[in-house]
Design a protein around this motif. Structure first.
Motif, PDB file in Angstrom:
ATOM      1  N   LEU A  27     -15.027  22.563  -3.646  1.00 52.09           N
ATOM      2  CA  LEU A  27     -14.873  23.030  -5.020  1.00 52.09           C
ATOM      3  C   LEU A  27     -13.688  22.365  -5.712  1.00 52.09           C
ATOM      4  N   ASP A  28     -12.552  22.246  -5.013  1.00 51.05           N
ATOM      5  CA  ASP A  28     -11.370  21.599  -5.599  1.00 51.05           C
ATOM      6  C   ASP A  28     -11.647  20.144  -5.952  1.00 51.05           C
ATOM      7  N   HIS A  29     -12.265  19.430  -5.025  1.00 50.53           N
ATOM      8  CA  HIS A  29     -12.526  18.004  -5.252  1.00 50.53           C
ATOM      9  C   HIS A  29     -13.495  17.807  -6.424  1.00 50.53           C
ATOM     10  N   ALA A  30     -14.586  18.557  -6.425  1.00 54.09           N
ATOM     11  CA  ALA A  30     -15.563  18.440  -7.509  1.00 54.09           C
ATOM     12  C   ALA A  30     -14.913  18.785  -8.847  1.00 54.09           C
ATOM     13  N   SER A  31     -14.115  19.828  -8.869  1.00 53.39           N
ATOM     14  CA  SER A  31     -13.448  20.247 -10.099  1.00 53.39           C
ATOM     15  C   SER A  31     -12.460  19.180 -10.575  1.00 53.39           C
ATOM     16  N   HIS A  32     -11.690  18.631  -9.656  1.00 58.05           N
ATOM     17  CA  HIS A  32     -10.709  17.598 -10.015  1.00 58.05           C
ATOM     18  C   HIS A  32     -11.404  16.366 -10.601  1.00 58.05           C
ATOM     19  N   VAL A  33     -12.441  15.904  -9.946  1.00 56.65           N
ATOM     20  CA  VAL A  33     -13.133  14.704 -10.421  1.00 56.65           C
ATOM     21  C   VAL A  33     -13.790  14.971 -11.776  1.00 56.65           C
ATOM     22  N   LEU A  34     -14.403  16.129 -11.942  1.00 54.90           N
ATOM     23  CA  LEU A  34     -15.016  16.472 -13.219  1.00 54.90           C
ATOM     24  C   LEU A  34     -13.956  16.525 -14.321  1.00 54.90           C
ATOM     25  N   ARG A  35     -12.794  17.113 -14.033  1.00 55.73           N
ATOM     26  CA  ARG A  35     -11.717  17.183 -15.035  1.00 55.73           C
ATOM     27  C   ARG A  35     -11.221  15.790 -15.414  1.00 55.73           C
ATOM     28  N   THR A  36     -11.100  14.894 -14.435  1.00 57.16           N
ATOM     29  CA  THR A  36     -10.626  13.544 -14.761  1.00 57.16           C
ATOM     30  C   THR A  36     -11.649  12.808 -15.607  1.00 57.16           C
ATOM     31  N   ARG A  37     -12.922  12.970 -15.295  1.00 60.40           N
ATOM     32  CA  ARG A  37     -13.968  12.338 -16.107  1.00 60.40           C
ATOM     33  C   ARG A  37     -13.974  12.908 -17.526  1.00 60.40           C
ATOM     34  N   MET A  38     -13.793  14.224 -17.620  1.00 61.44           N
ATOM     35  CA  MET A  38     -13.763  14.869 -18.933  1.00 61.44           C
ATOM     36  C   MET A  38     -12.564  14.385 -19.733  1.00 61.44           C
ATOM     37  N   ALA A  39     -11.412  14.325 -19.095  1.00 64.77           N
ATOM     38  CA  ALA A  39     -10.197  13.876 -19.777  1.00 64.77           C
ATOM     39  C   ALA A  39     -10.353  12.449 -20.299  1.00 64.77           C
ATOM     40  N   ALA A  40     -10.915  11.579 -19.491  1.00 65.46           N
ATOM     41  CA  ALA A  40     -11.110  10.188 -19.906  1.00 65.46           C
ATOM     42  C   ALA A  40     -12.095  10.095 -21.072  1.00 65.46           C
ATOM     43  N   ALA A  41     -13.168  10.858 -21.010  1.00 69.90           N
ATOM     44  CA  ALA A  41     -14.181  10.807 -22.073  1.00 69.90           C
ATOM     45  C   ALA A  41     -13.629  11.361 -23.388  1.00 69.90           C
ATOM     46  N   LEU A  42     -12.911  12.472 -23.333  1.00 67.11           N
ATOM     47  CA  LEU A  42     -12.354  13.060 -24.560  1.00 67.11           C
ATOM     48  C   LEU A  42     -11.209  12.217 -25.116  1.00 67.11           C
ATOM     49  N   ALA A  43     -10.486  11.525 -24.253  1.00 73.05           N
ATOM     50  CA  ALA A  43      -9.380  10.671 -24.707  1.00 73.05           C
ATOM     51  C   ALA A  43      -9.891   9.562 -25.624  1.00 73.05           C
ATOM     52  N   GLU A  44     -11.144   9.182 -25.463  1.00 72.30           N
ATOM     53  CA  GLU A  44     -11.722   8.140 -26.314  1.00 72.30           C
ATOM     54  C   GLU A  44     -11.730   8.546 -27.784  1.00 72.30           C
ATOM     55  N   ILE A  45     -11.720   9.853 -28.074  1.00 67.68           N
ATOM     56  CA  ILE A  45     -11.655  10.303 -29.466  1.00 67.68           C
ATOM     57  C   ILE A  45     -10.313  10.988 -29.767  1.00 67.68           C
ATOM     58  N   GLY A  46      -9.355  10.816 -28.868  1.00 76.08           N
ATOM     59  CA  GLY A  46      -8.009  11.314 -29.102  1.00 76.08           C
ATOM     60  C   GLY A  46      -7.801  12.791 -28.825  1.00 76.08           C
ATOM     61  N   LEU A  47      -8.667  13.393 -28.028  1.00 79.44           N
ATOM     62  CA  LEU A  47      -8.531  14.811 -27.703  1.00 79.44           C
ATOM     63  C   LEU A  47      -8.250  15.017 -26.228  1.00 79.44           C
ATOM     64  N   THR A  48      -7.674  16.183 -25.939  1.00 82.80           N
ATOM     65  CA  THR A  48      -7.575  16.658 -24.563  1.00 82.80           C
ATOM     66  C   THR A  48      -8.613  17.762 -24.392  1.00 82.80           C
ATOM     67  N   SER A  49      -8.842  18.164 -23.177  1.00 85.29           N
ATOM     68  CA  SER A  49      -9.766  19.272 -22.926  1.00 85.29           C
ATOM     69  C   SER A  49      -9.270  20.547 -23.609  1.00 85.29           C
ATOM     70  N   ARG A  50      -7.979  20.759 -23.595  1.00 83.12           N
ATOM     71  CA  ARG A  50      -7.417  21.954 -24.238  1.00 83.12           C
ATOM     72  C   ARG A  50      -7.638  21.919 -25.742  1.00 83.12           C
ATOM     73  N   MET A  51      -7.437  20.760 -26.350  1.00 76.98           N
ATOM     74  CA  MET A  51      -7.663  20.634 -27.792  1.00 76.98           C
ATOM     75  C   MET A  51      -9.127  20.936 -28.118  1.00 76.98           C
ATOM     76  N   HIS A  52     -10.023  20.403 -27.317  1.00 80.70           N
ATOM     77  CA  HIS A  52     -11.455  20.670 -27.505  1.00 80.70           C
ATOM     78  C   HIS A  52     -11.719  22.165 -27.407  1.00 80.70           C
ATOM     79  N   CYS A  53     -11.176  22.791 -26.400  1.00 79.63           N
ATOM     80  CA  CYS A  53     -11.379  24.220 -26.180  1.00 79.63           C
ATOM     81  C   CYS A  53     -10.911  25.035 -27.382  1.00 79.63           C
ATOM     82  N   VAL A  54      -9.730  24.734 -27.894  1.00 80.17           N
ATOM     83  CA  VAL A  54      -9.192  25.467 -29.037  1.00 80.17           C
ATOM     84  C   VAL A  54     -10.079  25.261 -30.265  1.00 80.17           C
TER      85      VAL A  54
END
Length: 172
Positions: A27-54
């Protein structure tokens, strides 16, 4: 003395054998990898996951900074920094609540709403890419079982004797 230490070390060097899969690692590994992929994808439009969430949760309803912090599982400091970044980017602003003059809500600007739609497409794509590696029948089972875990046995953390390092980043 050296032989005696060697014997003692040899006697205690065997690790215990596992009786079940290492669920924590999986669970930790899958979550970590998913978070890194999400962070990289959202960074392309200048957002973080937290910014998206808000942005997304502020668009759903009039919510205070404290309510959004609870939804996003953020501490006060992280929430302030996140909202400051959203304001600086022109995506959100703090405004007085329409129902409580003492409270301030996070209002999403028109540009923020556009970016939120774009970021939601990115989040959905990253999730689809991850789930797309599973056969359809496995995907349905996986999602059903994960939902059972997070709404059942793993719904709430228990008290621990000391601090537990905690991975943030669950998107709701």
């Amino acid at each position: 003395m050296t032989d005696r230490i060697a014997k003692l070390v040899g006697m205690t060097a065997m690790a215990p054998s596992r009786t079940s899969p290492d669920l924590s690692y999986l669970l930790d590994h899958a979550s970590h990898v998913l978070r890194t992929r999400m962070a990289a994808a959202l960074a392309e439009i200048g957002l973080t996951s937290r910014m998206h969430c808000v942005l997304v949760h502020a668009l759903e309803a009039e919510r205070t900074q404290i309510q959004l912090a609870e939804i996003g599982d953020m501490d006060k400091t992280t929430m302030v920094v996140t909202v400051d970044a959203l304001e600086k980017a022109g995506l959100a602003e703090r405004r007085p609540s329409s129902t409580d003059r003492r409270a301030r809500i996070i209002a999403v600007t028109e540009e923020g709403a556009r970016v939120a739609r774009q970021s939601q497409e990115i989040v959905d794509r990253v999730h689809e890419e991850a789930l797309g590696t599973l056969a359809t029948s496995n995907r349905e089972v996986f999602l059903r079982v994960m939902n059972q875990l997070v709404t059942g046995h793993l719904a709430k953390p228990v008290e621990a004797p000391g601090p537990v390092r905690r991975a943030r980043q669950h998107e709701r």
